[in-house]
Structure formats: C-alpha cells, structure tokens
Design an enzyme around this catalytic site. Sequence first.
Site, PDB file in Angstrom:
ATOM      1  N   CYS A  88      40.798  39.381  41.108  1.00 50.29           N
ATOM      2  CA  CYS A  88      41.512  40.219  42.075  1.00 50.29           C
ATOM      3  C   CYS A  88      42.791  39.485  42.475  1.00 50.29           C
ATOM      4  O   CYS A  88      43.239  38.594  41.772  1.00 50.29           O
ATOM      5  CB  CYS A  88      40.630  40.603  43.267  1.00 50.29           C
ATOM      6  N   ASN A 104      41.320  36.303  45.533  1.00 49.82           N
ATOM      7  CA  ASN A 104      40.024  35.682  45.257  1.00 49.82           C
ATOM      8  C   ASN A 104      39.243  35.348  46.524  1.00 49.82           C
ATOM      9  O   ASN A 104      38.556  34.341  46.603  1.00 49.82           O
ATOM     10  CB  ASN A 104      40.203  34.440  44.371  1.00 49.82           C
ATOM     11  N   CYS A 116      38.024  38.419  48.484  1.00 48.16           N
ATOM     12  CA  CYS A 116      37.332  39.666  48.850  1.00 48.16           C
ATOM     13  C   CYS A 116      36.526  40.218  47.685  1.00 48.16           C
ATOM     14  O   CYS A 116      35.326  40.027  47.590  1.00 48.16           O
ATOM     15  CB  CYS A 116      38.321  40.727  49.341  1.00 48.16           C
ATOM     16  N   ARG A 117      37.207  40.903  46.783  1.00 50.33           N
ATOM     17  CA  ARG A 117      36.530  41.645  45.720  1.00 50.33           C
ATOM     18  C   ARG A 117      35.931  40.767  44.635  1.00 50.33           C
ATOM     19  O   ARG A 117      34.744  40.923  44.279  1.00 50.33           O
ATOM     20  CB  ARG A 117      37.503  42.652  45.096  1.00 50.33           C
TER      21      ARG A 117
END
Length: 163
Positions: free
Chosen positions: A8, A11, A13-14
Amino acid sequence: MIKVLFICLGNICRSPLAEALFNHKIKEKGYENFLNCDSCGTSDYHIGELPDERTMASASKNGIKICHRGRQLNRTDFRDFDYLIAMDDSNLSNIKKAANQHKTSAKNLFLMRSFQKNAAFSEVPDPYYGGVDGFQKVYEILDSSLDGFIETLEKNHPELTKK
C-alpha cells in the site's frame, strides 16, 4: 516456498493487515511451510513505525495478531517475491515505476480486489483519513479478497493441497 508481498502507500493500514490476515489464513490451512509473506509501502512516510492503532484495533477485534514495522518497497523485493499485491491503482502504478527504475520486471503483479468475488470496486480504499468503521470495512474486503487469492494459489500451485 511461495513468497507474497502486500503493498500500500505507507505500510501502516492496509498492507500490514493483509499480511497478518494472510498469515492467519494460511496457518489455519496448514500452508505456513509453503507460503510466506511480508508487506511494505511505496512511500517512505512510516518506515520503522508500528501499524496505525485503528488497524491494530480492527485486527484485534477480529482475532488477528499483527507483528510488523513499516518498510518501503525496494529493489530486492522484485527478485525475492513471487507475487506482488497492490491495494490500489496508484500504488500499482508506483510499483511499475519502481520496477522500471530498478531495470527489473514486476512479475505476478495484481490488485488485491481482483481476487474478490463480485467486487464492486477494483481498489481497497485507504482508511487513513477516516474513522474506525473504514478500517473494519477494509478488514472485510481483505478477508474476502484473501480467500479468493488463496483459492488462486491452490489452483496455480497444486502442491499446496497435497501437503
């Protein structure tokens, strides 16, 4: 060993949530000796940081443990990973640019939601500027997308199901 990299922007959250959830799912299936994963960001905004506290809370709420520090996509990732999984179009484009800069190819590069059955959208939305509900929605998207990805891995790598 099949190696997967979830990517993402920052690096936090998702992609670290995808990494942790994927590890959880492959352990449940007994594939941990055949599959390995990591996550990173295309930016250098959060190198060395823990995931966002809302990501951690969503993971914990869903029984998933995250153990990760933010890192940035680098030259060796293109060599070391068999699958590169981007969370959105912007990061997909950034990965292609990085591959070009490093004079390599981004083999097996996919959008995460391309594995989600009946996905209404192509991107995993970035929940960073929203509330807690957005993080839970991302968890749900990743949960179903990863199920589809694991099914794809099982089809492409029959050795997984013959463990």
